[in-house]
Scaffold this motif. Structure first.
Motif, PDB file in Angstrom:
ATOM      1  N   GLY A 133      29.002  62.633  30.106  1.00 12.02           N
ATOM      2  CA  GLY A 133      30.430  62.832  30.333  1.00 12.02           C
ATOM      3  C   GLY A 133      31.081  63.272  29.036  1.00 12.02           C
ATOM      4  O   GLY A 133      30.422  63.363  27.993  1.00 12.02           O
ATOM      5  N   THR A 134      32.366  63.546  29.081  1.00 12.55           N
ATOM      6  CA  THR A 134      33.086  63.984  27.884  1.00 12.55           C
ATOM      7  C   THR A 134      34.463  63.343  27.841  1.00 12.55           C
ATOM      8  O   THR A 134      35.266  63.509  28.761  1.00 12.55           O
ATOM      9  CB  THR A 134      33.252  65.522  27.868  1.00 12.55           C
ATOM     10  OG1 THR A 134      31.968  66.141  27.932  1.00 12.55           O
ATOM     11  CG2 THR A 134      33.943  65.968  26.591  1.00 12.55           C
ATOM     12  N   ILE A 135      34.722  62.617  26.763  1.00  5.69           N
ATOM     13  CA  ILE A 135      36.057  62.070  26.501  1.00  5.69           C
ATOM     14  C   ILE A 135      36.827  63.111  25.696  1.00  5.69           C
ATOM     15  O   ILE A 135      36.286  63.687  24.748  1.00  5.69           O
ATOM     16  CB  ILE A 135      35.961  60.745  25.729  1.00  5.69           C
ATOM     17  CG1 ILE A 135      35.210  59.703  26.562  1.00  5.69           C
ATOM     18  CG2 ILE A 135      37.342  60.228  25.335  1.00  5.69           C
ATOM     19  CD1 ILE A 135      34.869  58.440  25.800  1.00  5.69           C
ATOM     20  N   THR A 136      38.083  63.343  26.063  1.00  6.21           N
ATOM     21  CA  THR A 136      38.855  64.396  25.410  1.00  6.21           C
ATOM     22  C   THR A 136      40.165  63.853  24.843  1.00  6.21           C
ATOM     23  O   THR A 136      41.196  63.837  25.536  1.00  6.21           O
ATOM     24  CB  THR A 136      39.152  65.546  26.400  1.00  6.21           C
ATOM     25  OG1 THR A 136      37.929  65.975  27.010  1.00  6.21           O
ATOM     26  CG2 THR A 136      39.807  66.723  25.693  1.00  6.21           C
ATOM     27  N   PRO A 137      40.155  63.402  23.601  1.00  8.49           N
ATOM     28  CA  PRO A 137      41.426  63.049  22.955  1.00  8.49           C
ATOM     29  C   PRO A 137      42.260  64.311  22.761  1.00  8.49           C
ATOM     30  O   PRO A 137      41.760  65.330  22.293  1.00  8.49           O
ATOM     31  CB  PRO A 137      40.994  62.467  21.600  1.00  8.49           C
ATOM     32  CG  PRO A 137      39.520  62.222  21.711  1.00  8.49           C
ATOM     33  CD  PRO A 137      39.005  63.198  22.708  1.00  8.49           C
ATOM     34  N   LYS A 138      43.539  64.247  23.113  1.00  7.76           N
ATOM     35  CA  LYS A 138      44.436  65.394  22.997  1.00  7.76           C
ATOM     36  C   LYS A 138      45.553  65.055  22.009  1.00  7.76           C
ATOM     37  O   LYS A 138      46.386  64.195  22.297  1.00  7.76           O
ATOM     38  CB  LYS A 138      45.009  65.764  24.368  1.00  7.76           C
ATOM     39  CG  LYS A 138      43.932  66.131  25.389  1.00  7.76           C
ATOM     40  CD  LYS A 138      44.520  66.472  26.738  1.00  7.76           C
ATOM     41  CE  LYS A 138      43.427  66.861  27.738  1.00  7.76           C
ATOM     42  NZ  LYS A 138      43.981  67.217  29.064  1.00  7.76           N
ATOM     43  N   ILE A 139      45.520  65.739  20.864  1.00  6.78           N
ATOM     44  CA  ILE A 139      46.479  65.460  19.795  1.00  6.78           C
ATOM     45  C   ILE A 139      47.672  66.389  19.968  1.00  6.78           C
ATOM     46  O   ILE A 139      47.516  67.606  20.098  1.00  6.78           O
ATOM     47  CB  ILE A 139      45.840  65.677  18.409  1.00  6.78           C
ATOM     48  CG1 ILE A 139      44.439  65.045  18.339  1.00  6.78           C
ATOM     49  CG2 ILE A 139      46.754  65.129  17.323  1.00  6.78           C
ATOM     50  CD1 ILE A 139      44.390  63.580  18.592  1.00  6.78           C
ATOM     51  N   LYS A 140      48.866  65.839  19.928  1.00  2.00           N
ATOM     52  CA  LYS A 140      50.080  66.630  20.118  1.00  2.00           C
ATOM     53  C   LYS A 140      50.391  67.427  18.849  1.00  2.00           C
ATOM     54  O   LYS A 140      50.580  66.847  17.774  1.00  2.00           O
ATOM     55  CB  LYS A 140      51.250  65.728  20.489  1.00  2.00           C
ATOM     56  CG  LYS A 140      51.048  64.999  21.811  1.00  2.00           C
ATOM     57  CD  LYS A 140      52.195  64.058  22.126  1.00  2.00           C
ATOM     58  CE  LYS A 140      51.951  63.301  23.432  1.00  2.00           C
ATOM     59  NZ  LYS A 140      53.044  62.347  23.735  1.00  2.00           N
ATOM     60  N   ILE A 141      50.433  68.743  18.989  1.00  2.00           N
ATOM     61  CA  ILE A 141      50.640  69.611  17.830  1.00  2.00           C
ATOM     62  C   ILE A 141      51.989  69.332  17.175  1.00  2.00           C
ATOM     63  O   ILE A 141      52.107  69.328  15.945  1.00  2.00           O
ATOM     64  CB  ILE A 141      50.521  71.084  18.249  1.00  2.00           C
ATOM     65  CG1 ILE A 141      49.076  71.395  18.665  1.00  2.00           C
ATOM     66  CG2 ILE A 141      50.960  72.018  17.125  1.00  2.00           C
ATOM     67  CD1 ILE A 141      48.876  72.784  19.241  1.00  2.00           C
ATOM     68  N   ALA A 142      53.010  69.068  17.979  1.00  2.00           N
ATOM     69  CA  ALA A 142      54.350  68.836  17.434  1.00  2.00           C
ATOM     70  C   ALA A 142      54.414  67.602  16.536  1.00  2.00           C
ATOM     71  O   ALA A 142      55.339  67.468  15.731  1.00  2.00           O
ATOM     72  CB  ALA A 142      55.358  68.706  18.568  1.00  2.00           C
ATOM     73  N   SER A 143      53.428  66.708  16.665  1.00  2.00           N
ATOM     74  CA  SER A 143      53.431  65.469  15.878  1.00  2.00           C
ATOM     75  C   SER A 143      52.681  65.593  14.553  1.00  2.00           C
ATOM     76  O   SER A 143      52.737  64.673  13.729  1.00  2.00           O
ATOM     77  CB  SER A 143      52.811  64.334  16.697  1.00  2.00           C
ATOM     78  OG  SER A 143      53.520  64.114  17.892  1.00  2.00           O
ATOM     79  N   LEU A 144      51.974  66.692  14.333  1.00  2.00           N
ATOM     80  CA  LEU A 144      51.092  66.774  13.168  1.00  2.00           C
ATOM     81  C   LEU A 144      51.844  66.725  11.850  1.00  2.00           C
ATOM     82  O   LEU A 144      51.367  66.138  10.872  1.00  2.00           O
ATOM     83  CB  LEU A 144      50.246  68.045  13.245  1.00  2.00           C
ATOM     84  CG  LEU A 144      49.158  68.059  14.322  1.00  2.00           C
ATOM     85  CD1 LEU A 144      48.481  69.411  14.390  1.00  2.00           C
ATOM     86  CD2 LEU A 144      48.129  66.959  14.053  1.00  2.00           C
ATOM     87  N   ASN A 145      53.031  67.323  11.787  1.00  2.00           N
ATOM     88  CA  ASN A 145      53.744  67.390  10.509  1.00  2.00           C
ATOM     89  C   ASN A 145      54.091  66.010   9.959  1.00  2.00           C
ATOM     90  O   ASN A 145      54.210  65.841   8.746  1.00  2.00           O
ATOM     91  CB  ASN A 145      55.015  68.227  10.647  1.00  2.00           C
ATOM     92  CG  ASN A 145      54.713  69.715  10.700  1.00  2.00           C
ATOM     93  OD1 ASN A 145      53.691  70.160  10.190  1.00  2.00           O
ATOM     94  ND2 ASN A 145      55.582  70.490  11.325  1.00  2.00           N
ATOM     95  N   LYS A 146      54.245  65.012  10.830  1.00  2.00           N
ATOM     96  CA  LYS A 146      54.573  63.667  10.343  1.00  2.00           C
ATOM     97  C   LYS A 146      53.410  63.055   9.554  1.00  2.00           C
ATOM     98  O   LYS A 146      53.597  62.095   8.808  1.00  2.00           O
ATOM     99  CB  LYS A 146      54.972  62.757  11.498  1.00  2.00           C
ATOM    100  CG  LYS A 146      53.836  62.392  12.429  1.00  2.00           C
ATOM    101  CD  LYS A 146      54.327  61.617  13.646  1.00  2.00           C
ATOM    102  CE  LYS A 146      54.487  60.141  13.374  1.00  2.00           C
ATOM    103  NZ  LYS A 146      54.769  59.377  14.606  1.00  2.00           N
TER     104      LYS A 146
END
Length: 343
Positions: A133-146
């Motif tokens: 199987g595959t777990i897919t963490p999805k990081i929000k691009i708008a949050s990266l600058n913090k």
């Protein structure tokens, strides 16, 4: 060396039947040999740490504005290939200790739950004779600058497989990444100039800058006046940016045409000087007197160069101005004004 009997039986069956592609469901590593359990293969890495920027699992979902990573889930064993599900959750409980122990960089921080999404279950099914199987963490691009300047980490834990046990020795992994490296990887190096955002920088009568609908700009006049255009752009720390444009004219007299990129806020009450001239035409220095039509960087005879960098992130101002006796009978036309990151 102890050889598992079931493995011998499987190998013998493959030889006798001549079945192409027949292979065991146990992959490399200790998987409670050969018990049928669900596990994270990344858990075998030292401290379960996975530098996701070192692999090739990064995918950008432009529609959702997320960066997605892939974390595999395997099920060991050699039979009973029923599809199953396993619970998935974030578990950042060990990150601080790994930082203290020097296993993660000192500037590592755990991702805030608001800044990623993680499906609560993952499906493990048979594919090419491997239960995976595959777990897919999805990081929000708008949050990266913090997290600028930091290493971000996210712990992942599996539990409660639907029809098999979970290997509790291999049920946790931690993904981590340099936020700066991730931003570099997902940010296209495109022109940052917005032709609709130019503002007139007025320093006196005699010269007129006109911004045209096609993105070109025409500077005309003279009479020892000066004028320009300016717009604000957001830059990142310690990254190189390049400014250039095509300029064309019939030849100017006693004239300057200068480009600035600085952090100082422009004021019409005084000449702009922050960062100094980057590239320029200057008839006293010998360029711009005769007809020209080329990149300003190739014609320039003044300034420090068209590649700039800033030690801190924030707003910079691209300012282009001209003045003097005469900008020429046809003025100076600017096209393809381009400001972009180059590293």
């Amino acid at each position: 060396m102890k050889i598992n009997a079931s493995l011998l039986k499987l190998s013998a069956a493959c030889l006798l039947l001549g079945v192409a592609g027949c292979k065991q469901e146990i992959t490399n590593g200790v998987k409670s040999n050969p018990a049928v359990k669900v596990y994270l293969p990344d858990a075998e890495k030292p401290d379960g740490l996975v530098n996701v920027m070192a692999g090739s699992t990064l995918k950008v979902d432009s529609a959702a504005s997320t960066v997605n990573f892939s974390i595999p889930v395997y099920r060991a064993g050699e039979s009973n290939f029923e599809t199953l599900t396993v619970d998935v959750a974030a578990d950042n409980s060990t990150i601080a200790g790994l930082v203290t122990a020097g296993k993660l960089p000192a500037n590592t921080v755990a991702l805030d739950p608001a800044d990623f999404t993680l499906a609560a279950k993952d499906t493990v099914s048979k594919n090419n004779n491997i239960m995976k199987g595959t777990i897919t963490p999805k990081i929000k691009i708008a949050s990266l600058n913090k997290y600028a300047g930091k290493v971000a980490a996210l712990g992942i834990k599996i539990a409660n497989a639907s029809n098999r046990e979970v290997n509790t020795d291999m049920n946790k992994a931690i993904i981590y990444f340099s936020v700066e490296d991730l931003i570099d990887a997902i940010t296209p190096k495109t022109n940052m100039i917005d032709n609709t955002k130019w503002q007139i920088y007025h320093r006196g009568d005699g010269v007129t800058f006109t911004v045209n609908g096609d993105g070109s700009v025409l500077a005309t006049g003279g009479n020892w006046g000066q004028q320009g255009i300016v717009q604000a752009i957001e830059v990142r720390a310690n990254k190189k940016y390049k400014i250039d444009m095509n300029v064309a004219g019939s030849g100017a007299t006693d004239c300057w045409f200068e480009v600035y990129v600085g952090k100082g806020v422009p004021s019409e009450a005084s000449d702009y000087a922050d960062g100094g001239t980057r590239i320029a035409l200057n008839t006293w220095n010998g360029c711009g007197k005769s007809p020209f039509n080329a990149l300003l960087s190739s014609l320039s005879c003044a300034g420090s160069g068209n590649v700039v960098s800033f030690p801190t992130a924030g707003t910079v101002y691209v300012l282009i101005r001209s003045g003097g006796s005469s900008l020429g009978t046809s003025g100076i036309k600017l096209t393809n004004i381009d400001f972009r990151r180059v590293n």
